[in-house]
Enzyme design. Structure first.
Site, PDB file in Angstrom:
ATOM      1  CE  LYS A   1       6.247  -4.931 -35.330  1.00 58.01           C
ATOM      2  NZ  LYS A   1       5.977  -5.189 -33.920  1.00 58.01           N
TER       3      LYS A   1
ATOM      4  NE  ARG B   1       0.426  -8.979 -34.190  1.00 56.27           N
ATOM      5  CZ  ARG B   1       0.587  -8.041 -35.113  1.00 56.27           C
ATOM      6  NH1 ARG B   1       1.775  -7.771 -35.600  1.00 56.27           N
ATOM      7  NH2 ARG B   1      -0.468  -7.362 -35.552  1.00 56.27           N
TER       8      ARG B   1
END
Ligand code: HH2
Length: 276
Positions: free
Chosen positions: A221, A256
Site C-alpha cells: 500500500k 491479506r
C-alpha cells in the site's frame, strides 16, 4: 476458528489471504486476473505457496476509484470465481459492498464476505451473512474511496477505529451473525494519513483486544511507498514484510497479501519469535 462451507480456517496460526482482483484498475494487480484461466492459475499458485484463503474482488477501492455498477461487478467477478472455485479447495472470500454481488458469489461457491464498508454500504449485507451463516470481514473506512484520502481527520485514530469496529461487530450480531463469524480490519489506507496507518499498526493490540480475529491488509500500500521515498507498488515487498512481521507480533490473525510465498516466510519467522 472460522467455520466456512469449504471447511474450517484454524486461527491458531496466522492465515494468509491471497489477493485476486478481477479488475482493470486495481492499484497493484489491476488487469492481471480479468481472464478466468489466468486467475485460476494464480489462485493455484497462491494456494501452493501457502494461502489459506483467497479474496476475490471486482471493484477497485483504491483512493479515487469510482464505484462499479452492480451488473459490471457481477460480470467481472462470476466467471473468475467459477474458474478459481474449480482450481482450488480453500475458502474463497468475496470483496464487495453489494449484497446482490455477495449473494451471487455465495451461490457460485464463495465462503466468506469481505465488506470494506462493514455493512454500511448495503442494508441487505449483514442479514445476508446471517442467513447464509458465512463469516464476514468488517473493515473501517473514513469517507468513501472517492473522497477518503482528501483530508483524513481523527482526534484519536486508534480509539475511533476501535469504537467503530466494536459498533459494527455489535450491528452484525444484532443482524444475526454469529460472534465467531466476525473478523475486524482497521482498513489500512482507507481514509488514513501515513501517521494514522502507523498509529493503527503500532497499537493493533487494542483492536485484537476487542475479542475478534483481526485481519490486516497493508500489502504494497501507498504509505509503504511514501515511507520508502516514493517507491511504486512493485517495489514495496520488503516494506510490506516489515508490516507483516510487526502485525503478527501485535496479534493479527489474518494477513491479506499479494506476495504469498514471501509472506509465508515472514510469518513463519515472526510467529516463531512471537511464540518463543
Ligand atoms: N484493501 C483493499 C481491498 N480490499 N479488504 C480488506 N478487508 N482490507 C483491506 O485492507 C483491503 C480490502 C485494497 O487493496 P487491493 O485489493 O490490492 O487494491 P484495489 O482496491 O485497487 O483493488
Amino acid at each position: 476458528m472460522l467455520h466456512t462451507r469449504s471447511g474450517p480456517v484454524p486461527l491458531d496460526r496466522v492465515v494468509l489471504v491471497g489477493i485476486l482482483n478481477a479488475t482493470p484498475d486495481s492499484f497493484s494487480d489491476g488487469g492481471c486476473h480479468l481472464d478466468p484461466g489466468a486467475a485460476a492459475a494464480t489462485a493455484a499458485a497462491m494456494v501452493a505457496a501457502g494461502a489459506g484463503v483467497l479474496d476475490l474482488g471486482a471493484e477497485s477501492t483504491r483512493p479515487g476509484a469510482t464505484p462499479v455498477p452492480l451488473e459490471e461487478e457481477r460480470r467481472r467477478l462470476l466467471p473468475v470465481l467459477a474458474a478459481v472455485r474449480m482450481a482450488v479447495g480453500v475458502p474463497l472470500s468475496v470483496d464487495t459492498t453489494k449484497a446482490d454481488v455477495a449473494r451471487a458469489a455465495l451461490d457460485a461457491g464463495a465462503d466468506v464476505v469481505n465488506d470494506v464498508s462493514a455493512g454500511r454500504g448495503d442494508p441487505g449485507m449483514l442479514p445476508l451473512c446471517a442467513r447464509e451463516r458465512v463469516p464476514v470481514v468488517l473493515m473501517h473506512m473514513q469517507g468513501t474511496p472517492v473522497t477518503m484520502q482528501r483530508a483524513p481527520c481523527y482526534a484519536d485514530v486508534v480509539a475511533e477505529v476501535a469504537a467503530f469496529l466494536a459498533g459494527r461487530a455489535a450491528a452484525a450480531v444484532e443482524a444475526g451473525v454469529a460472534r465467531d463469524a466476525i473478523v475486524l480490519d482497521p482498513g489500512i489506507g482507507f481514509g488514513k494519513s501515513v501517521a494514522h496507518n502507523l498509529a493503527l499498526l503500532a497499537r493493533l493490540d487494542v483492536l485484537a483486544d476487542l475479542g475478534y480475529p483481526v485481519l490486516v491488509g497493508a500489502s504494497r500500500k501507498g504509505f509503504i511507498g511514501e515511507l520508502l521515498g516514493g517507491r511504486g507498488p512493485g517495489e514495496r515487498l520488503f516494506g510490506t514484510a516489515a508490516v507483516l512481521a510487526l502485525a503478527v507480533a501485535r496479534g493479527a490473525r489474518l494477513l491479506r497479501v499479494h506476495d504469498v510465498a514471501a509472506a509465508r516466510d515472514v510469518v513463519a519467522v515472526a510467529e516463531a519469535i512471537a511464540r518463543a
